[in-house]
Design a protein around this motif. Sequence first.
Motif, PDB file in Angstrom:
ATOM      1  N   CYS A  51      -3.786   7.093  -6.953  1.00  0.00           N
ATOM      2  CA  CYS A  51      -3.879   5.754  -6.391  1.00  0.00           C
ATOM      3  C   CYS A  51      -4.358   5.906  -4.955  1.00  0.00           C
ATOM      4  CB  CYS A  51      -2.526   5.049  -6.419  1.00  0.00           C
ATOM      5  SG  CYS A  51      -1.947   4.711  -8.094  1.00  0.00           S
ATOM      6  N   ALA A  52      -5.315   5.088  -4.573  1.00  0.00           N
ATOM      7  CA  ALA A  52      -5.880   5.182  -3.229  1.00  0.00           C
ATOM      8  C   ALA A  52      -5.925   3.805  -2.595  1.00  0.00           C
ATOM      9  CB  ALA A  52      -7.288   5.776  -3.285  1.00  0.00           C
ATOM     10  N   ALA A  53      -5.839   3.801  -1.276  1.00  0.00           N
ATOM     11  CA  ALA A  53      -5.943   2.561  -0.517  1.00  0.00           C
ATOM     12  C   ALA A  53      -6.460   2.887   0.875  1.00  0.00           C
ATOM     13  CB  ALA A  53      -4.590   1.866  -0.420  1.00  0.00           C
ATOM     14  N   LEU A  54      -7.029   1.904   1.500  1.00  0.00           N
ATOM     15  CA  LEU A  54      -7.471   2.078   2.880  1.00  0.00           C
ATOM     16  C   LEU A  54      -6.263   2.222   3.797  1.00  0.00           C
ATOM     17  CD1 LEU A  54      -9.594   2.074   5.104  1.00  0.00           C
ATOM     18  CD2 LEU A  54      -9.536  -0.436   5.038  1.00  0.00           C
ATOM     19  N   ILE A  55      -5.246   1.360   3.607  1.00  0.00           N
ATOM     20  CA  ILE A  55      -4.101   1.306   4.519  1.00  0.00           C
ATOM     21  C   ILE A  55      -2.793   1.518   3.772  1.00  0.00           C
ATOM     22  CG2 ILE A  55      -2.772  -0.213   6.064  1.00  0.00           C
ATOM     23  CD1 ILE A  55      -5.420  -1.657   6.702  1.00  0.00           C
ATOM     24  N   ASP A  56      -1.904   2.293   4.381  1.00  0.00           N
ATOM     25  CA  ASP A  56      -0.531   2.448   3.891  1.00  0.00           C
ATOM     26  C   ASP A  56       0.408   1.878   4.948  1.00  0.00           C
ATOM     27  OD1 ASP A  56       1.712   3.243   2.421  1.00  0.00           O
ATOM     28  OD2 ASP A  56       1.699   5.275   3.243  1.00  0.00           O
ATOM     29  N   LEU A  57       1.419   1.147   4.477  1.00  0.00           N
ATOM     30  CA  LEU A  57       2.513   0.684   5.336  1.00  0.00           C
ATOM     31  C   LEU A  57       3.753   1.477   4.925  1.00  0.00           C
ATOM     32  CD1 LEU A  57       1.886  -3.187   5.217  1.00  0.00           C
ATOM     33  CD2 LEU A  57       1.031  -1.516   6.896  1.00  0.00           C
ATOM     34  N   PRO A  58       3.906   2.704   5.432  1.00  0.00           N
ATOM     35  CA  PRO A  58       4.955   3.597   4.935  1.00  0.00           C
ATOM     36  C   PRO A  58       6.369   3.065   5.084  1.00  0.00           C
ATOM     37  CG  PRO A  58       3.848   4.559   6.848  1.00  0.00           C
ATOM     38  CD  PRO A  58       3.099   3.321   6.488  1.00  0.00           C
ATOM     39  N   ASP A  59       6.623   2.206   6.067  1.00  0.00           N
ATOM     40  CA  ASP A  59       7.970   1.665   6.248  1.00  0.00           C
ATOM     41  C   ASP A  59       8.421   0.819   5.058  1.00  0.00           C
ATOM     42  OD1 ASP A  59       7.969   2.913   8.680  1.00  0.00           O
ATOM     43  OD2 ASP A  59       7.735   1.084   9.867  1.00  0.00           O
ATOM     44  N   LEU A  60       7.474   0.308   4.267  1.00  0.00           N
ATOM     45  CA  LEU A  60       7.817  -0.503   3.096  1.00  0.00           C
ATOM     46  C   LEU A  60       8.002   0.344   1.838  1.00  0.00           C
ATOM     47  CD1 LEU A  60       5.564  -3.612   3.743  1.00  0.00           C
ATOM     48  CD2 LEU A  60       8.001  -3.339   4.169  1.00  0.00           C
ATOM     49  N   LEU A  89      -5.559   5.320   6.367  1.00  0.00           N
ATOM     50  CA  LEU A  89      -4.863   4.858   7.561  1.00  0.00           C
ATOM     51  C   LEU A  89      -3.413   4.522   7.248  1.00  0.00           C
ATOM     52  CD1 LEU A  89      -7.540   2.236   8.719  1.00  0.00           C
ATOM     53  CD2 LEU A  89      -7.316   4.590   9.555  1.00  0.00           C
ATOM     54  N   ALA A  90      -2.566   4.619   8.263  1.00  0.00           N
ATOM     55  CA  ALA A  90      -1.175   4.182   8.133  1.00  0.00           C
ATOM     56  C   ALA A  90      -0.799   3.376   9.366  1.00  0.00           C
ATOM     57  CB  ALA A  90      -0.228   5.364   7.963  1.00  0.00           C
ATOM     58  N   TYR A  91      -0.017   2.341   9.149  1.00  0.00           N
ATOM     59  CA  TYR A  91       0.499   1.511  10.241  1.00  0.00           C
ATOM     60  C   TYR A  91       2.007   1.436  10.094  1.00  0.00           C
ATOM     61  CZ  TYR A  91      -4.162  -0.363  11.304  1.00  0.00           C
ATOM     62  OH  TYR A  91      -5.477  -0.522  11.656  1.00  0.00           O
ATOM     63  N   GLU A  92       2.700   1.636  11.183  1.00  0.00           N
ATOM     64  CA  GLU A  92       4.163   1.496  11.192  1.00  0.00           C
ATOM     65  C   GLU A  92       4.535   0.026  11.170  1.00  0.00           C
ATOM     66  OE1 GLU A  92       6.067   4.230  10.865  1.00  0.00           O
ATOM     67  OE2 GLU A  92       4.180   5.336  10.848  1.00  0.00           O
ATOM     68  N   GLY A  93       5.724  -0.266  10.671  1.00  0.00           N
ATOM     69  CA  GLY A  93       6.216  -1.633  10.657  1.00  0.00           C
ATOM     70  C   GLY A  93       5.807  -2.383   9.414  1.00  0.00           C
ATOM     71  N   MET A 144       3.309  -8.329  10.472  1.00  0.00           N
ATOM     72  CA  MET A 144       2.098  -7.964  11.210  1.00  0.00           C
ATOM     73  C   MET A 144       1.007  -7.760  10.163  1.00  0.00           C
ATOM     74  SD  MET A 144       2.955  -7.928  14.408  1.00  0.00           S
ATOM     75  CE  MET A 144       1.814  -6.922  15.309  1.00  0.00           C
ATOM     76  N   PHE A 145       0.193  -8.766   9.917  1.00  0.00           N
ATOM     77  CA  PHE A 145      -0.826  -8.712   8.867  1.00  0.00           C
ATOM     78  C   PHE A 145      -2.010  -7.881   9.329  1.00  0.00           C
ATOM     79  CE2 PHE A 145      -4.474 -10.331   6.487  1.00  0.00           C
ATOM     80  CZ  PHE A 145      -3.998 -10.226   5.189  1.00  0.00           C
ATOM     81  N   ARG A 146      -2.387  -6.898   8.529  1.00  0.00           N
ATOM     82  CA  ARG A 146      -3.535  -6.031   8.832  1.00  0.00           C
ATOM     83  C   ARG A 146      -4.753  -6.606   8.116  1.00  0.00           C
ATOM     84  NH1 ARG A 146      -1.001  -3.530  13.032  1.00  0.00           N
ATOM     85  NH2 ARG A 146       1.029  -2.850  12.306  1.00  0.00           N
ATOM     86  N   ASP A 147      -5.597  -7.272   8.861  1.00  0.00           N
ATOM     87  CA  ASP A 147      -6.763  -7.970   8.325  1.00  0.00           C
ATOM     88  C   ASP A 147      -7.970  -7.042   8.323  1.00  0.00           C
ATOM     89  OD1 ASP A 147      -8.696  -9.789   7.552  1.00  0.00           O
ATOM     90  OD2 ASP A 147      -8.672 -10.903   9.441  1.00  0.00           O
ATOM     91  N   ILE A 148      -8.422  -6.662   7.117  1.00  0.00           N
ATOM     92  CA  ILE A 148      -9.557  -5.743   7.021  1.00  0.00           C
ATOM     93  C   ILE A 148     -10.896  -6.481   6.962  1.00  0.00           C
ATOM     94  CG2 ILE A 148      -8.131  -3.987   5.902  1.00  0.00           C
ATOM     95  CD1 ILE A 148      -9.859  -4.607   3.321  1.00  0.00           C
ATOM     96  N   ALA A 172       1.737  -1.802   0.315  1.00  0.00           N
ATOM     97  CA  ALA A 172       2.934  -2.292   1.007  1.00  0.00           C
ATOM     98  C   ALA A 172       4.152  -1.827   0.207  1.00  0.00           C
ATOM     99  CB  ALA A 172       2.877  -3.804   1.173  1.00  0.00           C
ATOM    100  N   THR A 173       4.661  -2.663  -0.684  1.00  0.00           N
ATOM    101  CA  THR A 173       5.827  -2.273  -1.495  1.00  0.00           C
ATOM    102  C   THR A 173       5.422  -1.480  -2.732  1.00  0.00           C
ATOM    103  OG1 THR A 173       5.788  -4.308  -2.790  1.00  0.00           O
ATOM    104  CG2 THR A 173       7.108  -4.317  -0.753  1.00  0.00           C
ATOM    105  N   GLY A 174       4.123  -1.463  -3.059  1.00  0.00           N
ATOM    106  CA  GLY A 174       3.636  -0.704  -4.212  1.00  0.00           C
ATOM    107  C   GLY A 174       3.677  -1.458  -5.523  1.00  0.00           C
TER     108      GLY A 174
END
Length: 180
Positions: free
Chosen positions: A149-158, A175-179, A24-28, A127-129
């Motif tokens: 380290c900062a980012a707009l989006i985190d994908l914590p599941d990765l 922000l964080a998105y599951e999956g 699920m690509f998060r397009d900013i 994503a994986t860091g």
Amino acid sequence: MSYDEYYVKSVIRTLPDWPEPGVMFRDITPLFKDPKALRMISDAFIQRYMDSEMTHIACIDARGFLIASIMAYQLQKPLVLVRKKGKLPGKTVHQEYQLEYGTSAVEMQVDSVSAGDKVLVFDDLIATGGTILAACTLIKTLGANVIECAALIDLPDLQGSTRIQDTGIPVYTLLAYEGL
């Protein structure tokens, strides 16, 4: 104008099965067409780092450049680039890192940072860091310290933000998105 997570998430586009099935690509990129959303996220990061001890912002190729350049301008801090290998002129150092399907590498110019500098590493997404951890390695190789380290989006599941924090470096995301 205050930061509104729901508004910003409504602007970010989710593209299923891109670049491969199951992702699920998060397009900013829509954020850059929406001045209100761009101002919200920029202001949120600027407020966070306004009184920071950081001396430099290191931004990662390529979407990280866009938000970090606004931050650097507003905070009056030097902006240094972490690019894909082979994209920077002059003398550079590089660091390889693992991808799901192989390896990649990032590099920095050798005069980007030096001993005593306190660097914020910024990217659009964790994503994986691997990319951020490679950037942190480069910064440390050049003698500087990574303060966060900062980012707009985190994908914590990765688990990328966890991998970064496990090295002793704090992580901040809006922000964080599951999956995946």
